[in-house]
Design an enzyme around this catalytic site. Sequence first.
Site, PDB file in Angstrom:
ATOM      1  N   ASP A   1       2.809   5.300  -8.141  1.00 45.22           N
ATOM      2  CA  ASP A   1       3.969   4.939  -7.121  1.00 45.22           C
ATOM      3  C   ASP A   1       4.939   5.251  -8.028  1.00 45.22           C
ATOM      4  O   ASP A   1       6.106   5.704  -7.609  1.00 45.22           O
ATOM      5  CB  ASP A   1       3.482   3.835  -6.469  1.00 45.22           C
ATOM      6  CG  ASP A   1       2.760   3.666  -4.850  1.00 45.22           C
ATOM      7  OD1 ASP A   1       2.822   4.410  -4.301  1.00 45.22           O
ATOM      8  OD2 ASP A   1       1.729   2.508  -5.409  1.00 45.22           O
TER       9      ASP A   1
ATOM     10  N   HIS B   1      -3.008  -2.633 -10.525  1.00 44.86           N
ATOM     11  CA  HIS B   1      -3.411  -1.934  -9.586  1.00 44.86           C
ATOM     12  C   HIS B   1      -4.375  -2.425  -9.723  1.00 44.86           C
ATOM     13  O   HIS B   1      -5.000  -2.786 -11.147  1.00 44.86           O
ATOM     14  CB  HIS B   1      -4.287  -0.363 -10.023  1.00 44.86           C
ATOM     15  CG  HIS B   1      -4.382   0.603  -8.113  1.00 44.86           C
ATOM     16  ND1 HIS B   1      -5.928   0.066  -8.368  1.00 44.86           N
ATOM     17  CD2 HIS B   1      -3.778   1.662  -8.392  1.00 44.86           C
ATOM     18  CE1 HIS B   1      -6.115   1.217  -7.430  1.00 44.86           C
ATOM     19  NE2 HIS B   1      -5.067   1.856  -6.875  1.00 44.86           N
TER      20      HIS B   1
ATOM     21  N   HIS C   1       1.330  -1.471   0.403  1.00 44.23           N
ATOM     22  CA  HIS C   1       0.191   0.295  -0.119  1.00 44.23           C
ATOM     23  C   HIS C   1       0.516   1.418   0.168  1.00 44.23           C
ATOM     24  O   HIS C   1       1.334   1.862  -0.829  1.00 44.23           O
ATOM     25  CB  HIS C   1      -0.959  -0.280   1.230  1.00 44.23           C
ATOM     26  CG  HIS C   1      -2.235   1.051   1.298  1.00 44.23           C
ATOM     27  ND1 HIS C   1      -2.583   1.499   0.022  1.00 44.23           N
ATOM     28  CD2 HIS C   1      -2.528   1.244   1.914  1.00 44.23           C
ATOM     29  CE1 HIS C   1      -3.338   2.457  -0.006  1.00 44.23           C
ATOM     30  NE2 HIS C   1      -3.376   2.587   1.745  1.00 44.23           N
TER      31      HIS C   1
END
Length: 464
Positions: free
Chosen positions: A374, A318, A279
């Site tokens: 990210d 994702h 996460h």
Amino acid sequence: MVASTESLTVTDNRTGKRYDVAIEEGAVRATSFKQMRTGAPDDVGLRVFDPSYMNTAAARSAITYIDGEKGQLHYRGYPIEQLAEKSSFLEVAFLLIYGELPSASELKEWSDQIMTHTFVHENLKDHMQAFRFNSHPMGMLISSMSALSTFFPDANPALAGSDLFVDNQRVRNKQIFRIIGKAPTMAAMAYRHRIGRSFNDPKAGLSYTGNFLYMMDKLADADYQPHPVLERALDVLFILHADHELNCSTAAMRHIGSSQVDPYSACAGAACALYGPLHGGANEAVLRMLERIGTKEGVPAFLERVKQRKEKLMGFGHRVYRSYDPRAKIIRKVAYEVFEVTGKEPLIEVALELEKAALADEFFRSRSLYPNVDFFAGCIYKAMGFPTDIFPVLFAIPRMVGWLAHWSEAIQDPSRKIWRPRQIYTGPAQRPYVEVARRPSAKGEGTHLDSLQSVHGKRIRSKM
């Protein structure tokens, strides 16, 4: 009975019975399946099994909308691209929590309230200084956020009444001001403690992200000002990380908040969920992956190892998106603005080559593995001089806003109940207790505990 077209007709082949289950807002209520029983004495009704919440809507929310197929992300109806281009982080924070963009006077009052609450009690500084010098910044932030609940007994439902936050917006607002205001201060303190420097108090007249950079970086220069390009870049990154629907940490916030505990404790629990490498720790993992690859030339061999399941491709794919993460597109642009100031981060070349190679490879395309938020964020943070282990903290600061928006929405929901999922029990049936002297010896005495033995413990046992 003729079923409605907005319903699901279910035939239970165990009994031959048919049931009509209403479809509302594209969903069916899981409790509707409890009526489907066989008549057996121990049959409590059919349950819906969905480990990891792969297809479960656990809340109705008006905060964030995601269309994973089209790669769309909206905060309260506004496309993330427009907010990142035109808004400030505090303006977006107001939008997420209260549902509308603020007027000029509301924005000033809101910003003033947040910045007033950036100061922390001296005892909290003592708490932070008690950590070891090499403590992970995220652990320090989590502990300090939890400790905040002890500083405000007026905000503790255990002391001030269980419905303290339910019908009192003024009390809710006070905690929102405090948490959003103090989060960057505690984050900066964690960073400064880590590098052995004294803490900087907040400074009036700076923006939210400007003040954060000031508290982290100011040394002896009394006139220190953060670079405006880096300040704006961090503001955009904070906007992109502010909320993302019912992700792992936000679900944790709603779950913990459903007990009507204080929001400091709930935010600390949500931050624990964010700490995980799957996460909020993902951008840290991306950077470490790029460092392992080393150069552009190392990309093909790395991708082959990924295909062989010898490596993990971090920063791609994702749970929600089946196309390019819209936040990743914005971050890509921000990265080059940052590099104009800091110089190009060498790992960005590796990242770009990895992105290019993965998107050209059918193995990854067929699995909808596109760069997510990210992937580039870590390169930007590294170029700005942030140490790798503070990356999750940089995620947690803005995500506090999303958590508080969901907490506030949930606490005002008249149908709220404490969250309590069920399980499918897979253990042994009822069995009689056996006295310890009559229990058979386990194969390989102590097999359950061997993995817990330290080297020192094993050394002691070997002498017995």
